[in-house]
Motif scaffolding. Structure first.
Motif, short mmCIF file in Angstrom:
data_model
loop_
_atom_site.label_atom_id
_atom_site.label_comp_id
_atom_site.label_asym_id
_atom_site.label_seq_id
_atom_site.Cartn_x
_atom_site.Cartn_y
_atom_site.Cartn_z
N UNK A 423 0.83 -1.21 0.00
CA UNK A 423 0.00 0.00 0.00
C UNK A 423 0.86 1.26 0.00
N UNK A 424 1.89 1.30 0.84
CA UNK A 424 2.74 2.50 0.91
C UNK A 424 3.52 2.71 -0.39
N UNK A 425 4.01 1.61 -0.96
CA UNK A 425 4.79 1.75 -2.20
C UNK A 425 3.87 2.22 -3.32
N UNK A 426 2.69 1.62 -3.38
CA UNK A 426 1.74 1.98 -4.44
C UNK A 426 1.33 3.46 -4.32
N UNK A 427 1.08 3.88 -3.10
CA UNK A 427 0.69 5.27 -2.85
C UNK A 427 1.82 6.22 -3.28
N UNK A 428 3.06 5.83 -2.96
CA UNK A 428 4.21 6.69 -3.30
C UNK A 428 4.42 6.73 -4.82
N UNK A 429 4.18 5.62 -5.48
CA UNK A 429 4.27 5.62 -6.96
C UNK A 429 3.23 6.61 -7.50
N UNK A 430 2.05 6.61 -6.88
CA UNK A 430 0.99 7.55 -7.28
C UNK A 430 1.46 9.00 -7.12
N UNK A 431 2.14 9.27 -6.02
CA UNK A 431 2.65 10.64 -5.81
C UNK A 431 3.68 10.99 -6.90
N UNK A 432 4.47 9.99 -7.26
CA UNK A 432 5.47 10.21 -8.31
C UNK A 432 4.82 10.52 -9.65
N UNK A 433 3.79 9.74 -9.98
CA UNK A 433 3.11 9.94 -11.27
C UNK A 433 2.51 11.36 -11.30
N UNK A 434 1.97 11.80 -10.16
CA UNK A 434 1.34 13.14 -10.12
C UNK A 434 2.39 14.24 -10.29
N UNK A 435 3.51 14.11 -9.59
CA UNK A 435 4.51 15.20 -9.68
C UNK A 435 5.20 15.20 -11.05
N UNK A 436 5.26 14.04 -11.68
CA UNK A 436 5.89 13.94 -13.00
C UNK A 436 5.18 14.85 -14.01
N UNK A 437 3.88 15.05 -13.80
CA UNK A 437 3.11 15.88 -14.75
C UNK A 437 3.47 17.35 -14.60
N UNK A 438 4.03 17.71 -13.44
CA UNK A 438 4.40 19.11 -13.19
C UNK A 438 5.87 19.29 -13.59
N UNK A 439 6.07 19.64 -14.86
CA UNK A 439 7.44 19.66 -15.41
C UNK A 439 8.37 20.61 -14.65
N UNK A 440 7.80 21.76 -14.25
CA UNK A 440 8.61 22.77 -13.55
C UNK A 440 9.11 22.23 -12.20
N UNK A 441 8.20 21.60 -11.47
CA UNK A 441 8.54 21.05 -10.15
C UNK A 441 9.58 19.93 -10.29
N UNK A 442 9.41 19.09 -11.32
CA UNK A 442 10.37 18.00 -11.55
C UNK A 442 11.76 18.58 -11.80
N UNK A 443 11.81 19.60 -12.65
CA UNK A 443 13.11 20.17 -12.99
C UNK A 443 13.76 20.81 -11.75
#
Ligand code: ADP
Ligand code: GLC
Length: 471
Positions: A423-443
């Motif tokens: 559950x924790x790993x899956x949730x964290x992957x979800x957070x990763x997928x969400x932040x990946x869409x924010x190109x500025x934040x990723x950079x």
């Protein structure tokens, strides 16, 4: 100062994990800082052995119980590693393909340590410090203090560094006869829970004990595979020193294995090129966030929860992310990953085995690195990932806790979670997928983490301070 490192691994000679990386780098940076650091390790049958030139430094003989053996210590002739490297050759015992995993490992590493002691005690001078790493070198502090044959080394300080307290090198008392003539009153200094415990013995006998992060030092008093009371009792001489990384080996601007080199300034474009090359090789979609795992497939790394976490992430996000795994270890986990490659083709791939070149390509080409470790004394992977602008997704434990901040914190650049569960790993992957869409934040996160200094240059002084305090 003259520092003798005794270890079972040293990169690039022989490496199974982070111990090799540390022993291949720390002495190099100690030499750069003006010390004379040397490494002595077993002579395995490795590529490095056959591709380099050697001179004979010492020939000797010793006994392992009733077995008489001869050994030769050879030295790498050109100082190409930046420090003097010595290999102990014991015919039939050490000269094998693998580093560990044989039924006679106790005999192999005890004989290795006896040979090292014979060699050091034959010198006309004495080193300033003998620095032993993990249980394969754990009997040396005892032998320095309590073996009659090595009396001339009794006054030399020893430092013992714990890279992993899960493995302790336990031996039955029948093997006490292997240790050269010793003071039998000191039996307690070898013992823990009715057996010979080289790791516990080193904690008792070394002049100073270090481990590879501050948090792990604390954890050892509560969770150290049976040695909790010992670490609590000996805490006065124990200290956590966070590992560094070799910035010359791990440099995205020069790394010979990469498809494209990149600096902090060009991180987004540089990583994209590496990702495209990686995704092409493994039939993955470079437009999606890429999560990777690199490491030993064992319980400490919580590798067995990854198949379920990855499969359920792929289902619930309808394939919004891709995954690539590189590792070997428990056969059941290897098997599960192998079974997933066909049904999840296009979203998942795995390489079962050890591949140094591919690991570099993965640190460079991935967007996220998964480390759900149950136990992580330091962890180097997350530091390599950071240097290559890859967001670490880690469980808050040991060195991971000391090196990764969560993106929810001010200036945070990683993803942290508390439990080694699906559950924790899956949730964290979800957070990763969400932040990946924010190109500025990723950079922003990538640029920030690439500039965090984990170089050995800034860590070497902490070891020097320990050695100085023992003189
Ligand atoms: P540990 O020593 O517990 O395995 P660390 O994070 O300290 O963990 O170090 C692991 C080292 O081994 C890193 O350099 C990592 O890249 C490397 N490594 C682990 N597994 C593999 C593999 N299958 N192929 C290539 N490199 C690997
Ligand atoms: C061990 C630990 C790892 C650490 C490495 C080097 O293998 O498991 O966390 O980074 O040693 O110190």
């Amino acid at each position: 100062m003259e520092i003798i490192h005794v270890s079972a691994e040293c990169y690039p000679v022989a490496k199974a994990g982070g111990l090799g990386d540390v022993v291949g780098a720390l002495p190099k940076y100690q030499c750069k800082a003006g010390h004379i650091a040397k490494v002595v390790m077993p002579m395995y049958r490795t590529k490095f052995l056959y591709e380099n030139e050697w001179t004979v430094d010492f020939k000797g003989s010793a006994n392992l119980g009733s077995w008489f053996f001869e050994f030769t210590i050879i030295k790498e002739a050109t100082n190409k590693l930046g420090f003097d490297l010595f290999l102990v050759d014991i015919n039939g015992l050490l000269d094998r393909q693998k580093i560990y995993g044989y039924d006679d490992d106790s005999e192999r590493f005890t004989a290795f340590q006896i040979a090292v002691m014979r060699w050091m005690s034959s010198w006309e001078h004495q080193p300033d410090v003998v620095h032993c790493h993990d249980h394969h070198a754990g009997l040396i502090p005892f032998m320095m203090r309590y073996c009659y044959d090595f009396k001339n080394l009794a006054g030399v300080p020893s430092v013992f560094t714990i890279h992993n307290a899960q493995y302790q090198g336990w031996m039955g008392w029948d093997k006490s006869r292997y240790i050269p003539r010793w003071d039998l009153w000191k039996r307690g200094m070898l013992e823990w829970a009715d057996s010979i415990n080289p790791l516990a013995s080193a904690v008792k006998c070394a002049t100073s004990v270090t481990t590879v992060s501050h948090s792990y030092m604390e954890e050892l008093r509560f969770n150290s595979n049976g040695l909790e009371k010992l670490f609590d009792y000996e805490r006065g001489k124990c200290l956590g020193i966070l590992n560094g990384i070799d910035n010359e080996v791990w440099d995205p601007e020069t790394d010979k294995y990469l498809a494209d080199h990149f600096s902090v300034k060009k991180v987004t474009a540089g990583k994209q090129k590496n990702k495209e090359a990686l995704c092409e090789a493994f039939s993955l979609d470079p437009a999606k966030p890429l999560f990777v795992f690199i490491g030993r497939l064992v319980g400490e790394k919580a590798a067995e929860i990854l198949p379920d976490a990855i499969m359920s992430s792929i289902h619930y996000t309808e394939g919004a992310a891709c995954f690539l795994v590189l590792g070997s270890g428990d056969t059941s986990v290897e098997w599960r990953f192998q079974q997933m490659t066909e049904p999840y083709k296009g979203s998942f791939n795995a390489v079962i085995g050890y591949d140094e070149t591919l690991s570099h390509k993965m640190y460079a080409g991935a967007d996220f690195l998964l480390m759900p470790s149950r136990v992580e004394p330091c962890g180097l992977n997350q530091m390599y990932a950071m240097r290559y602008g890859t967001v670490p997704v880690v469980r808050s434990t040991g060195g991971l806790q000391d090196t990764v901040s969560d993106m929810g914190e001010p200036d945070g650049f990683g993803i942290r979670f508390n439990h080694a569960t699906v559950a924790d790993v899956e949730y964290s992957i979800g957070r990763g997928i969400a932040v990946y869409r924010d190109k500025e934040q990723m950079e922003k996160m990538r640029k920030h983490m690439m500039q965090v200094d984990h170089s050995w240059e800034s860590t070497v002084d902490e070891y020097t301070a320990v050695y100085e305090s023992l003189r």
